[in-house]
Design an enzyme around this catalytic site. Structure first.
Site, PDB file in Angstrom:
ATOM      1  N   ASP A  38      -2.412   6.489  -3.528  1.00  0.00           N
ATOM      2  CA  ASP A  38      -1.275   5.838  -2.880  1.00  0.00           C
ATOM      3  C   ASP A  38      -0.769   4.706  -3.770  1.00  0.00           C
ATOM      4  O   ASP A  38      -1.221   4.535  -4.906  1.00  0.00           O
ATOM      5  CB  ASP A  38      -1.628   5.365  -1.472  1.00  0.00           C
ATOM      6  CG  ASP A  38      -2.587   4.193  -1.462  1.00  0.00           C
ATOM      7  OD1 ASP A  38      -3.306   4.000  -2.452  1.00  0.00           O
ATOM      8  OD2 ASP A  38      -2.626   3.464  -0.452  1.00  0.00           O
ATOM      9  N   SER A  55       0.817  -1.209   0.000  1.00  0.00           N
ATOM     10  CA  SER A  55       0.000   0.000   0.000  1.00  0.00           C
ATOM     11  C   SER A  55       0.857   1.269   0.000  1.00  0.00           C
ATOM     12  O   SER A  55       1.595   1.524  -0.931  1.00  0.00           O
ATOM     13  CB  SER A  55      -0.960  -0.041   1.192  1.00  0.00           C
ATOM     14  OG  SER A  55      -1.967   0.912   1.061  1.00  0.00           O
ATOM     15  N   ASP A  78      -1.082   1.509  -4.072  1.00  0.00           N
ATOM     16  CA  ASP A  78      -1.977   0.519  -4.690  1.00  0.00           C
ATOM     17  C   ASP A  78      -3.325   1.118  -5.052  1.00  0.00           C
ATOM     18  O   ASP A  78      -4.252   0.400  -5.417  1.00  0.00           O
ATOM     19  CB  ASP A  78      -2.143  -0.714  -3.803  1.00  0.00           C
ATOM     20  CG  ASP A  78      -2.890  -0.429  -2.509  1.00  0.00           C
ATOM     21  OD1 ASP A  78      -2.864   0.731  -2.047  1.00  0.00           O
ATOM     22  OD2 ASP A  78      -3.485  -1.364  -1.942  1.00  0.00           O
ATOM     23  N   ASP A  84      -5.835   2.409  -3.497  1.00  0.00           N
ATOM     24  CA  ASP A  84      -7.096   2.178  -2.788  1.00  0.00           C
ATOM     25  C   ASP A  84      -7.452   3.352  -1.876  1.00  0.00           C
ATOM     26  O   ASP A  84      -8.452   3.308  -1.173  1.00  0.00           O
ATOM     27  CB  ASP A  84      -7.073   0.857  -2.005  1.00  0.00           C
ATOM     28  CG  ASP A  84      -6.085   0.846  -0.850  1.00  0.00           C
ATOM     29  OD1 ASP A  84      -5.267   1.788  -0.747  1.00  0.00           O
ATOM     30  OD2 ASP A  84      -6.127  -0.104  -0.045  1.00  0.00           O
TER      31      ASP A  84
END
EC number: 5.4.2.10
Length: 445
Positions: free
Chosen positions: A241, A102, A243, A245
């Site tokens: 960010d 992440s 990834d 999400d």
């Protein structure tokens, strides 16, 4: 049972150190593959990743693990976490895997698992897989070993799905947008979505080299985005960010709009369109009291959960609610997605902006946040929150804030830290309370 591998968001750690090694990744593939091999059909797992250098290693190890127990593997390459969740469901896979840490630096990596419905696995499912990781694997017979294939149209499928969340009657052709993809998973798909909808797109963080993901860019460090928005006189800035999400917005004045403000805007819009089920929005204990007061005036209940988007999603599913999120920028809209999707959330903000005929600074600062202060205190051993002097300081603070603020104190789930957060209309009171409790914890630790 103490959890050796799974944490609050899958398995995560520094690459080539337990638990984020190639050996553990292979055994996770074997354990998860065996767990999800139900029924007589050919079993399929879909694997995506972000742009970290270690993604190649983890992807190969997982592929070896899954195929060794008889699961076919579909590799989609770099794709946002919500894209992996979406394709897991649409391709009727038994399991989806996202390789990402992440918003963490490139040196970390992680493994997130999604069920066939596109939702993250429950703690019970993770526990069952964890128990099998260190057991001898149930290897397939030679003729039953799984096959692996890479598909090339995963990004196109995700782009189409994201665009479907944006009203067909609207275009973005009057907007100049700055987009920071954090050198992460959305570096190709996010610019494509905004360009196809007509926007003028100025990009940052779209040159990943395996080492620069989240490096002074993206939603955890939007300073470059703020500067570029002002330099280019853009209408809005969007920061994702690693990834993709989560999302943070920057208005045309360079001011940050966090997840709480985004939730307030989307909840208000959803209520007007009869999409806000149960007249409830789900957030965590970290969301600002100003959000709660604002929603209350609209007759909207704010349901709070523990920190973590997993807890937000679980509460949304349990109550049938449609809007939830975190101050950090995880925004979950269950009428579009099964997990946080920064790009989908950004499109909802842009739809409201286009229809409002207002500037971003006039539209997006929906409520006045209460002054909020969060400090971390590191401790070496023991249980400082059980110390008599700490308990007394907490009781005094709660009495001082009664009816006019909030106090939240919790232990970190990943580090030896005590997190102390207070908020109230009086900033001096907030600082006084947090500093006093932190000092008391330090003396007790």
């Amino acid at each position: 049972m103490s959890r050796q591998y799974f944490g609050t968001d899958g398995i995560r750690g520094c690459t080539n150190k337990d638990p984020m090694t190639a050996d553990v990744a292979m055994r996770v593939g074997q354990a998860a593959g065996a767990y999800f091999k139900r029924g007589l059909h050919r079993h399929r797992v879909l694997i995506g990743k972000d742009t970290r250098l270690s993604g190649y290693m983890v992807e190969s190890a997982l592929m070896a693990g899954f195929t060794s127990v008889g699961m076919d593997v579909v590799l989609v390459g770099p794709l946002p976490t919500p894209g992996v969740a979406l394709l897991t469901r649409s391709m009727r896979a038994d399991l989806g895997v996202m390789i990402s840490a992440s918003h963490n630096p490139f040196s970390d990596n992680g493994i997130k698992l999604f069920g066939p419905n596109g939702y993250k696995l429950s703690e019970e499912e993770e526990k069952a897989i964890e128990e099998a990781i260190d057991q001898p694997p149930l290897l397939a017979a030679p003729a039953d070993i799984g096959r692996a294939r890479r598909i090339d149209d995963a990004q196109g499928r995700y782009i189409h799905a994201v665009k479907s969340s944006f009203p067909e009657s609207l275009r973005l052709d009057k907007l100049r947008l700055v987009l920071d993809c954090a050198n992460g998973a959305a570096y190709q798909v996010a610019p494509a979505v905004l360009w196809e909808l007509g926007a003028e797109v100025i990009t940052l963080g779209v040159a990943p080299n395996g080492l620069n993901i989240n490096d002074h860019c993206g939603s955890t460090d939007p300073s470059a985005l703020q500067k570029k928005v002002l330099e280019t006189r853009a209408d809005l800035g969007i920061a994702l960010d690693g990834d993709a999400d989560r999302v943070i917005i920057v208005d045309e004045k360079g001011e940050i709009v966090d997840g709480d403000q985004i939730m307030a805007l989307i909840a208000t819009s959803a209520q007007k369109r009869n999409l806000l089920k149960g007249n409830t929005t789900v957030a965590t204990v970290m969301s600002n009291l100003g959000l709660e007061r604002y929603l209350s005036k609209l007759g909207i209940q704010l349901l709070r959960t523990q920190v973590g988007d997993r807890h937000v999603v679980e509460a949304m599913r349990a109550g049938g609610y449609t809007v939830g999120g975190e101050q950090s920028g995880h925004i979950i809209l269950s009428y579009h997605t099964t997990t946080g999707d920064g790009l989908v959330a950004a499109l909802q903000v842009l739809a409201d902006l286009v229809q409002s005929d207002k500037k971003a600074s006039e539209l997006l600062h929906v409520f006045d946040p209460f002054p909020q202060l969060l400090k971390n205190v590191r401790y070496s051993s023991g249980q400082p929150l059980e110390d008599e002097s700490v308990c007394e300081a907490i009781s005094e603070a709660e009495e001082s804030l009664k009816g006019k603020g909030r106090l939240l104190i919790r232990k970190s789930g990943t580090e030896p830290l005590i997190r102390v957060m207070a908020e109230a209309e009086d900033p001096d009171l907030v600082h006084q309370i947090v500093d006093h409790i932190c000092e008391t914890v330090r003396r007790a630790a």
